[in-house]
Scaffold this motif. Sequence first.
Motif, short mmCIF file in Angstrom:
data_model
loop_
_atom_site.label_atom_id
_atom_site.label_comp_id
_atom_site.label_asym_id
_atom_site.label_seq_id
_atom_site.Cartn_x
_atom_site.Cartn_y
_atom_site.Cartn_z
N PHE A 494 -4.14 -0.52 -9.76
CA PHE A 494 -4.05 -1.96 -10.05
C PHE A 494 -2.65 -2.42 -9.64
CE2 PHE A 494 -1.71 -0.31 -13.53
CZ PHE A 494 -1.01 -1.35 -14.14
N GLY A 495 -2.43 -3.71 -9.73
CA GLY A 495 -1.11 -4.24 -9.36
C GLY A 495 -1.07 -4.60 -7.90
N GLY A 496 -0.36 -3.81 -7.11
CA GLY A 496 -0.28 -4.06 -5.68
C GLY A 496 0.36 -5.39 -5.33
N ILE A 497 1.33 -5.84 -6.13
CA ILE A 497 1.95 -7.15 -5.94
C ILE A 497 2.99 -7.06 -4.83
CG2 ILE A 497 3.27 -8.99 -7.05
CD1 ILE A 497 2.16 -7.81 -9.75
N TYR A 511 -1.84 -6.89 -2.32
CA TYR A 511 -3.11 -7.36 -2.88
C TYR A 511 -2.96 -8.73 -3.54
CZ TYR A 511 -4.73 -2.67 -1.92
OH TYR A 511 -5.07 -1.50 -1.29
N SER A 512 -1.75 -9.04 -4.00
CA SER A 512 -1.37 -10.38 -4.45
C SER A 512 0.12 -10.48 -4.14
CB SER A 512 -1.67 -10.58 -5.94
OG SER A 512 -0.94 -9.65 -6.73
N GLY A 513 0.77 -11.59 -4.51
CA GLY A 513 2.15 -11.72 -4.07
C GLY A 513 3.05 -12.46 -5.03
N ALA A 514 4.34 -12.35 -4.75
CA ALA A 514 5.38 -13.09 -5.46
C ALA A 514 6.37 -13.62 -4.43
CB ALA A 514 6.09 -12.20 -6.47
N THR A 543 -0.04 0.52 -8.54
CA THR A 543 0.16 0.58 -7.09
C THR A 543 1.32 -0.34 -6.71
OG1 THR A 543 -2.22 0.91 -6.73
CG2 THR A 543 -0.92 0.13 -4.86
N GLN A 544 2.44 0.23 -6.22
CA GLN A 544 2.69 1.61 -5.92
C GLN A 544 4.19 1.88 -5.99
OE1 GLN A 544 1.81 2.78 -1.84
NE2 GLN A 544 1.92 0.65 -1.19
N PHE A 545 4.61 3.10 -5.73
CA PHE A 545 6.00 3.52 -5.88
C PHE A 545 6.93 2.78 -4.92
CE2 PHE A 545 9.37 6.61 -4.60
CZ PHE A 545 10.07 6.65 -5.80
N GLU A 551 3.02 -2.61 4.44
CA GLU A 551 2.52 -2.79 3.08
C GLU A 551 3.70 -2.87 2.12
OE1 GLU A 551 -0.75 -0.81 0.01
OE2 GLU A 551 -0.43 0.06 1.99
N VAL A 552 3.95 -4.08 1.58
CA VAL A 552 5.20 -4.31 0.83
C VAL A 552 4.93 -4.54 -0.66
CG1 VAL A 552 6.46 -5.17 2.84
CG2 VAL A 552 5.14 -6.77 1.45
N ASN A 553 4.00 -3.78 -1.21
CA ASN A 553 3.68 -3.93 -2.64
C ASN A 553 4.28 -2.83 -3.49
OD1 ASN A 553 1.98 -1.83 -1.94
ND2 ASN A 553 0.13 -3.08 -1.93
#
Length: 576
Positions: A494-497, A511-514, A543-545, A551-553
């Motif tokens: 989950f997460g992936g911001i 997967y979503s953003g800020a 998600t993720q370290f 991929e910048v989450n």
Amino acid sequence: MDFYPRPQFERKAWLDLDGPWSFDFDDQRIGIKHKWYETHDYSKEITVPFVYQSEESGINSQDIHDCVWYNKMIILEEVDAPRILLHFGASDYYTQVWVNGQYCGDHKGGHTPFSFDISNQIQEDRQLKIDVCVTDYSYDEHLPRGKQNFKGKSEGIFYTGTTGIWQTVWLEFTEKDYIDSVCYIPDTVENTVNISTEVQAPTNAKLGIRIYRGNEVIVDSTSIIKGHSMTVDFEIPDFNDHHYGYWWSPEHPNLYDVELVLLVNEQEVDRVTSYFGMRTVSIEHQLICLNHMPFYTKSVLYQGYYPNSLMTAKSDAEIKKDVELIKQMGFNSVRLHQKYENPRFLYWCDKLGLVVWGEAPNAYSFSRRSVEELLQEWQQAMKRDFNHPSICVWLPLNESWGVPKIKNSVVEQSFANTMYYLTKALDPTRLVLSNDGWEHTISDICTIHDYDADIEKLKERYTSVSAVLEGPQGRRIYVGDYSYDEEPMILSEFGGIAFEETNEDNASWGYSGASTSKEFEEKVLTIISTIQASELLQGYCYTQFNDLEQEVNGLLTMEREPKLALELLAKINQMK
């Protein structure tokens, strides 16, 4: 290299072969026909164990070259050993090896170790000429390739490919009689450890086993070996009347050091140092337990890619730093994603205290060949990593990768079950999943992947079992005749911001953003605390370290710079 490459089975007599090797591309596939292993004028130099696609290799080309050759010349001036082994930590994908022009053998698989006994190839002048041909298949969707792209370029959740040698190459020197392997099975109910060893030695040989707790010798035993193997149980004495305090856990990563000595005619011929941890993983009363106590999983997804060097760490210190950062963030677990990680990473998880979910790199298409090759590598990886106490969960399939029709295909469902039962047969001491994220058949844990960024929807969904089982990603959690049977639930992705300070690349995504660092921090902390509030869930994996190429989450950049205050993240993680 500043470390021994196999921390669970260490000898003193070894030689690191990492560093400069001669190198060439063989796009026409003529090397074997023209016998490059006998003589060839190599035109390039590469730094092993970095693949040619990486900056650290010295070549740094992202062009597709699916056949590559390596050459190394050394002289073993001070080595006088009857048995010499040539080890490869990993080489992607099909590797053939010659020593002094003589064929040693081959290995298929991109992620697991292999070795050759080259004793008979050594010449009188002690010169060693090693030639290696590696063939990759960059566009083949049937290979268990993990996150390596299969379209010729890095995009989306798939990254720069790996071709050739990408883990340490080294020589090891032994006598003709030697210890072949060791296996530990701890039992925290009886407070014993079962130790199984295999040796190559005559029937009058003896094996000495010494177990240390710190500097204290708690077991000192010597036994005659019958045949070529020995299995023995040792009682682990209580430690100041509270042996719980010396079991392994993230809070107390206690390890027992082991010394194995092989004696032939009362003379020592081999000595190996190793270690194990006393711990039990179980499900008790529908609760995931570590050492018979409920264990709430606070995990982060880790893909094991490093700046400028792709899947290969540049040093042991770089590996250790990642484990330290994960613990600094307040996580007690790490899910290795689509990669069999370097054994040194597992060593630091053992040493510093971090529960590991071990995951296979998957193929993307289903076929008889994809099944065979995944099964082969999976068994090799389990054998390599079995003794690491940090590994508590095995995860052979992820998100139906390699089984894309599992929803309706009995054949693909049978394969998922095969992976589950085979893993259980080879290792009954750990928890096993059939297919992480959704479309489970039989699994010890019900795991869900959910990248919904709507906090109110998440709150509502994780108060209802029926809402969860519908499948938040549009895929049901169970398939066919399989159904939920009160297995523990974990939100395993989950997460992936997404957030990056300078967004100059339109391909960057999450997967979503800020849009600001403050917003990113608030969203991360809020979504974790929201998931913690669910009484249905027994844990989570964020998600993720770190960021990975486009991929910048990540919680960190690719260079491991924090994108939020780690002390705030740790505080949130420690609230549960």
